[in-house]
Design a protein around this motif. Structure first.
Motif, PDB file in Angstrom:
ATOM      1  N   ARG A 117       0.916  -0.875   0.016  1.00 23.12           N
ATOM      2  CA  ARG A 117       0.012   0.105  -0.149  1.00 23.12           C
ATOM      3  C   ARG A 117       1.438   0.986  -0.580  1.00 23.12           C
ATOM      4  NH1 ARG A 117      -3.154  -3.199  -1.436  1.00 23.12           N
ATOM      5  NH2 ARG A 117      -4.518  -3.507  -0.437  1.00 23.12           N
ATOM      6  N   SER A 118       0.584   2.664  -0.282  1.00 25.99           N
ATOM      7  CA  SER A 118       1.327   3.898  -0.187  1.00 25.99           C
ATOM      8  C   SER A 118       0.648   4.221   0.309  1.00 25.99           C
ATOM      9  CB  SER A 118       0.419   4.171  -1.943  1.00 25.99           C
ATOM     10  OG  SER A 118       1.031   5.351  -1.680  1.00 25.99           O
ATOM     11  N   LEU A 119       1.559   5.200   1.262  1.00 29.73           N
ATOM     12  CA  LEU A 119       1.593   6.000   2.335  1.00 29.73           C
ATOM     13  C   LEU A 119       2.035   7.518   1.432  1.00 29.73           C
ATOM     14  CD1 LEU A 119       3.619   4.873   5.264  1.00 29.73           C
ATOM     15  CD2 LEU A 119       1.011   4.595   4.910  1.00 29.73           C
ATOM     16  N   GLY A 120       1.663   7.653  -0.012  1.00 31.47           N
ATOM     17  CA  GLY A 120       1.547   8.717  -0.217  1.00 31.47           C
ATOM     18  C   GLY A 120       2.758   8.964  -1.020  1.00 31.47           C
ATOM     19  N   SER A 121       2.668   9.873  -1.404  1.00 32.00           N
ATOM     20  CA  SER A 121       4.297  11.003  -2.087  1.00 32.00           C
ATOM     21  C   SER A 121       5.057  11.912  -0.869  1.00 32.00           C
ATOM     22  CB  SER A 121       4.040  11.793  -3.722  1.00 32.00           C
ATOM     23  OG  SER A 121       3.020  10.638  -5.081  1.00 32.00           O
ATOM     24  N   VAL A 122       6.470  11.913  -1.334  1.00 33.95           N
ATOM     25  CA  VAL A 122       7.167  12.105   0.158  1.00 33.95           C
ATOM     26  C   VAL A 122       7.585  13.937  -0.844  1.00 33.95           C
ATOM     27  CG1 VAL A 122       7.196  10.916   1.723  1.00 33.95           C
ATOM     28  CG2 VAL A 122       8.787  11.068  -0.234  1.00 33.95           C
ATOM     29  N   PHE A 123       8.295  13.351  -2.385  1.00 30.79           N
ATOM     30  CA  PHE A 123       8.759  14.871  -2.531  1.00 30.79           C
ATOM     31  C   PHE A 123       8.958  14.887  -4.290  1.00 30.79           C
ATOM     32  CE2 PHE A 123      12.010  11.977  -0.875  1.00 30.79           C
ATOM     33  CZ  PHE A 123      12.720  11.440  -2.549  1.00 30.79           C
ATOM     34  N   TYR A 124       8.944  15.673  -4.985  1.00 28.55           N
ATOM     35  CA  TYR A 124       9.641  15.464  -6.409  1.00 28.55           C
ATOM     36  C   TYR A 124      10.932  14.851  -6.496  1.00 28.55           C
ATOM     37  CZ  TYR A 124       4.866  18.179  -7.147  1.00 28.55           C
ATOM     38  OH  TYR A 124       3.943  18.357  -7.149  1.00 28.55           O
ATOM     39  N   GLU A 125      10.282  13.945  -7.887  1.00 27.74           N
ATOM     40  CA  GLU A 125      12.180  13.765  -8.639  1.00 27.74           C
ATOM     41  C   GLU A 125      13.177  14.049  -9.866  1.00 27.74           C
ATOM     42  OE1 GLU A 125      13.923   9.589  -6.581  1.00 27.74           O
ATOM     43  OE2 GLU A 125      12.010   9.753  -6.752  1.00 27.74           O
ATOM     44  N   PRO A 126      13.168  15.058  -9.971  1.00 25.22           N
ATOM     45  CA  PRO A 126      13.079  16.279 -11.536  1.00 25.22           C
ATOM     46  C   PRO A 126      13.711  14.889 -12.131  1.00 25.22           C
ATOM     47  CG  PRO A 126      13.787  17.453  -9.455  1.00 25.22           C
ATOM     48  CD  PRO A 126      13.864  16.112  -8.911  1.00 25.22           C
ATOM     49  N   VAL A 127      13.871  15.322 -13.365  1.00 19.37           N
ATOM     50  CA  VAL A 127      14.447  14.235 -14.654  1.00 19.37           C
ATOM     51  C   VAL A 127      15.505  14.701 -15.456  1.00 19.37           C
ATOM     52  CG1 VAL A 127      14.336  12.783 -16.125  1.00 19.37           C
ATOM     53  CG2 VAL A 127      12.550  12.567 -14.816  1.00 19.37           C
ATOM     54  N   TRP A 128      16.958  14.779 -14.531  1.00 17.45           N
ATOM     55  CA  TRP A 128      17.820  16.015 -15.578  1.00 17.45           C
ATOM     56  C   TRP A 128      18.377  15.073 -16.674  1.00 17.45           C
ATOM     57  CZ3 TRP A 128      17.714  20.593 -13.088  1.00 17.45           C
ATOM     58  CH2 TRP A 128      17.454  20.571 -11.597  1.00 17.45           C
ATOM     59  N   ASP A 194      27.898  10.773 -24.548  1.00 15.78           N
ATOM     60  CA  ASP A 194      27.458  11.640 -24.673  1.00 15.78           C
ATOM     61  C   ASP A 194      26.334  12.459 -23.886  1.00 15.78           C
ATOM     62  OD1 ASP A 194      28.704  11.928 -27.446  1.00 15.78           O
ATOM     63  OD2 ASP A 194      27.800  10.378 -27.944  1.00 15.78           O
ATOM     64  N   ALA A 195      25.439  11.510 -23.271  1.00 17.09           N
ATOM     65  CA  ALA A 195      24.050  12.078 -22.154  1.00 17.09           C
ATOM     66  C   ALA A 195      24.514  11.173 -21.124  1.00 17.09           C
ATOM     67  CB  ALA A 195      22.878  12.406 -23.022  1.00 17.09           C
ATOM     68  N   ALA A 196      22.899  11.598 -20.065  1.00 21.38           N
ATOM     69  CA  ALA A 196      22.869  11.142 -18.809  1.00 21.38           C
ATOM     70  C   ALA A 196      21.563  11.565 -18.656  1.00 21.38           C
ATOM     71  CB  ALA A 196      24.240  11.229 -17.908  1.00 21.38           C
ATOM     72  N   PHE A 197      20.794  10.180 -18.048  1.00 16.47           N
ATOM     73  CA  PHE A 197      19.836  10.834 -17.118  1.00 16.47           C
ATOM     74  C   PHE A 197      20.275  10.625 -15.557  1.00 16.47           C
ATOM     75  CE2 PHE A 197      17.710   9.975 -21.666  1.00 16.47           C
ATOM     76  CZ  PHE A 197      16.832  10.587 -21.003  1.00 16.47           C
ATOM     77  N   ILE A 198      19.905  11.945 -14.956  1.00 18.30           N
ATOM     78  CA  ILE A 198      19.671  11.353 -13.492  1.00 18.30           C
ATOM     79  C   ILE A 198      18.523  12.530 -12.812  1.00 18.30           C
ATOM     80  CG2 ILE A 198      21.099  13.221 -11.306  1.00 18.30           C
ATOM     81  CD1 ILE A 198      23.025  11.195 -13.769  1.00 18.30           C
ATOM     82  N   ILE A 199      18.309  11.341 -12.165  1.00 16.55           N
ATOM     83  CA  ILE A 199      16.893  11.948 -10.909  1.00 16.55           C
ATOM     84  C   ILE A 199      17.651  11.923  -9.915  1.00 16.55           C
ATOM     85  CG2 ILE A 199      14.648  10.548  -9.661  1.00 16.55           C
ATOM     86  CD1 ILE A 199      14.338   9.273 -13.002  1.00 16.55           C
ATOM     87  N   ALA A 200      17.448  13.161  -9.518  1.00 12.51           N
ATOM     88  CA  ALA A 200      18.603  13.719  -8.836  1.00 12.51           C
ATOM     89  C   ALA A 200      17.577  15.324  -7.932  1.00 12.51           C
ATOM     90  CB  ALA A 200      18.490  14.002  -8.249  1.00 12.51           C
ATOM     91  N   ALA A 201      17.383  15.559  -6.481  1.00 10.99           N
ATOM     92  CA  ALA A 201      16.625  16.645  -5.782  1.00 10.99           C
ATOM     93  C   ALA A 201      18.226  17.999  -6.673  1.00 10.99           C
ATOM     94  CB  ALA A 201      16.871  16.576  -4.738  1.00 10.99           C
ATOM     95  N   GLU A 202      17.285  19.358  -6.474  1.00 13.46           N
ATOM     96  CA  GLU A 202      18.285  20.091  -7.058  1.00 13.46           C
ATOM     97  C   GLU A 202      19.643  20.338  -6.375  1.00 13.46           C
ATOM     98  OE1 GLU A 202      15.545  21.968  -4.450  1.00 13.46           O
ATOM     99  OE2 GLU A 202      15.513  20.593  -6.141  1.00 13.46           O
ATOM    100  N   ALA A 259       9.091  15.416 -13.653  1.00 11.78           N
ATOM    101  CA  ALA A 259       9.434  14.683 -12.809  1.00 11.78           C
ATOM    102  C   ALA A 259       8.316  13.499 -11.806  1.00 11.78           C
ATOM    103  CB  ALA A 259       9.511  16.192 -11.231  1.00 11.78           C
ATOM    104  N   PRO A 260       9.599  12.790 -11.648  1.00 12.50           N
ATOM    105  CA  PRO A 260       7.960  11.726 -10.863  1.00 12.50           C
ATOM    106  C   PRO A 260       8.087  12.144  -9.743  1.00 12.50           C
ATOM    107  CG  PRO A 260       9.940  10.693 -11.035  1.00 12.50           C
ATOM    108  CD  PRO A 260      10.379  11.412 -12.191  1.00 12.50           C
ATOM    109  N   THR A 261       7.318  11.555  -8.442  1.00 15.66           N
ATOM    110  CA  THR A 261       6.974  11.710  -7.143  1.00 15.66           C
ATOM    111  C   THR A 261       8.109  10.434  -6.463  1.00 15.66           C
ATOM    112  OG1 THR A 261       5.112  10.765  -7.223  1.00 15.66           O
ATOM    113  CG2 THR A 261       5.246  12.775  -6.956  1.00 15.66           C
ATOM    114  N   ALA A 262       8.466  10.625  -5.276  1.00 15.44           N
ATOM    115  CA  ALA A 262       9.228   9.446  -4.630  1.00 15.44           C
ATOM    116  C   ALA A 262       8.093   9.114  -3.424  1.00 15.44           C
ATOM    117  CB  ALA A 262      10.175   9.981  -3.796  1.00 15.44           C
ATOM    118  N   ASN A 263       7.925   7.764  -3.747  1.00 14.34           N
ATOM    119  CA  ASN A 263       6.801   7.377  -2.606  1.00 14.34           C
ATOM    120  C   ASN A 263       7.308   6.424  -1.565  1.00 14.34           C
ATOM    121  OD1 ASN A 263       4.391   8.247  -4.870  1.00 14.34           O
ATOM    122  ND2 ASN A 263       6.209   7.124  -5.943  1.00 14.34           N
TER     123      ASN A 263
END
Length: 439
Positions: A117-128, A194-202, A259-263
């Motif tokens: 079960r989910s307790l909800g989202s807790v923060f945004y995870e920007p896709v850089w 040449d490029a990189a996907f990073i998902i992390a806070a700013e 940004a997806p959310t961290a849940n």
């Protein structure tokens, strides 16, 4: 000694009268106990991500908060969201961070009974999406044919990167490199990718390093709105012009990111009190404003990858329970458990005890009234059917009644009934004496 004996007799009579009350209440306690939640465990496990990632850092802050209430939160690192889900399903952990989009909508039917079960989202995870080059890139299709770091196997960033690239008809292949975090940043700085996907806070070190690396740019998604429509777990965010450094005017223009959310995901058998405590910790850690979020925006049920826990739904509606709001955690849990056991007292014992005194009085009086019944029959015989030949029988019956009355065991508060009975026996004896003289 006489008072003690009389008191014991009273207790015996009371128990003999009210035993059925205690039996009913006892059955009520047994039934109520079936609904009493067991005490919450003092140790639980949370599965996070890499030791240098945001999930791990936030979990450490949760652990410090829960420790104030005597709960030990063991933090376990992992390869990412997919491993976290696997650990939860195997009961190797009770809580885990899971990135939005890892569980896709087509999996929902299966996950209804997954035990999670989910307790909800807790923060945004920007896709850089960081890339090398002088030409500004605004669409993922412009990365076709380039070497791209998409994260390690089992990580949420890898799954999301593959989804986004596939939507842009960029197939999986050897040019998609399994690198993440600072390792990917170093390869990008050295020009080996040449490029990189990073998902992390700013504020994450890897983001700060790449934002300030010469020759490295971050993609501003020109089609951010379209991605948000096609992937409901994504939110379109804006990294405002100058927000990172007002003096150096960085970034020099608004950057649109996805940004997806961290849940926070839990097993559905996690104790309700611990779920509430976790949400209180999440509110304390994530409730402040940031570059991408408003104060009080998190925690919230933003990503519906899994059903919301009923306890979380109550928390979002009403906040912590009344007991947890004003009492220490351990005491709130104890009182909450005792309330269930108090139901038989309130619903059964109190009403039954209100009628118990009347039943007790009736039981004591009934001993005396039985003698009165026989005395009344004897008096009627003497008045209307007197037979001189039965004189000895009449006296024997009176003597028996007098002996029986003198041997009645009644509480001290009812002894007047016994003495009154014996007076009435003597009164009938006087009637017998008169009838004898008349005969």
């Amino acid at each position: 000694m006489a008072k003690i004996k009389a008191g014991l007799l009273s207790l015996r009579d009371l128990f003999a009268t009210a035993w059925w009350i205690f039996l009913i209440v006892g059955i009520g306690f047994v039934v109520a106990y079936q609904f009493v939640q067991p005490a919450p465990p003092s140790r639980i496990v949370i599965t996070t991500g890499g030791g240098s990632g945001a999930y791990y850092q936030f979990a450490q802050r949760y652990a410090a908060i829960l420790a104030r209430d005597g709960i030990t939160l063991e933090v376990k690192t992992s390869a990412g969201s997919l491993e976290n889900i696997e650990r939860l399903q195997k009961d190797e952990a009770q809580i885990g961070f899971v990135q939005g989009g890892v569980i896709t909508p087509q999996d929902d039917a299966e996950d209804e009974d997954s035990g999670l079960r989910s307790l909800g989202s807790v923060f945004y995870e920007p896709v850089w999406v960081f890339y090398r080059g002088d030409k500004p890139l605004t669409r993922l299709t412009e990365l076709r044919g380039k070497r791209i770091a998409i994260g390690q196997e089992g990580s949420g960033v890898r799954q999301l990167a593959q989804q986004l690239l596939a939507a842009n008809e960029i197939p999986a292949g050897e040019r998609l490199v399994p690198l993440a975090g600072l390792a990917a940043a170093e390869e990008l700085q050295q020009g080996r990718i040449d490029a990189a996907f990073i998902i992390a806070a700013e504020k994450a070190p890897v983001v700060q390093v790449l934002l300030r690396s010469p020759g490295i740019k971050v993609m501003s998604f020109a089609q951010a709105g379209a991605y948000q429509r096609r992937f409901p777990f994504l939110t379109k965010l804006t990294f405002p012009h100058g927000v990172a450094d007002l003096v150096r005017d960085f970034p020099p223009e608004d950057i649109k990111v996805l940004a997806p959310t961290a849940n926070l995901i839990v097993r559905d058998d996690l104790h309700p009190a611990l779920q509430s405590l976790l949400l209180q910790a999440a509110s304390e850690v994530h409730g402040k404003s940031g570059f991408f979020q408003d104060a009080g925006e998190f925690p919230a049920y933003k990503d519906q990858m899994l059903p919301l826990s009923p306890d979380a739904a109550r928390y979002y509606k009403s906040g912590p329970s009344f007991l947890q709001r004003y009492l220490p955690f351990w005491l709130a849990v104890l009182v909450d458990r005792l309330i269930v056991l108090l139901v038989p007292i309130v619903a059964l014992l109190i009403p039954l005890l209100r009628i118990a005194p009347a039943i007790y009085t009736w039981r004591v009086r009934s001993k005396v009234f039985r003698c009165y019944g026989e005395l009344k029959f004897l008096e009627e015989d003497l008045k209307h059917h007197f037979d001189a030949a039965k004189l000895a029988e009449y006296r024997s019956r009176l003597d028996t009644l007098d002996d029986e009355a003198s041997q009645l065991h009644v509480p001290l508060g009812f002894t007047d009934l016994v003495y009154t009975l014996r007076e009435h026996v003597n009164l009938v004896r006087h009637i017998l004496d008169k009838r004898e003289l008349q005969a």
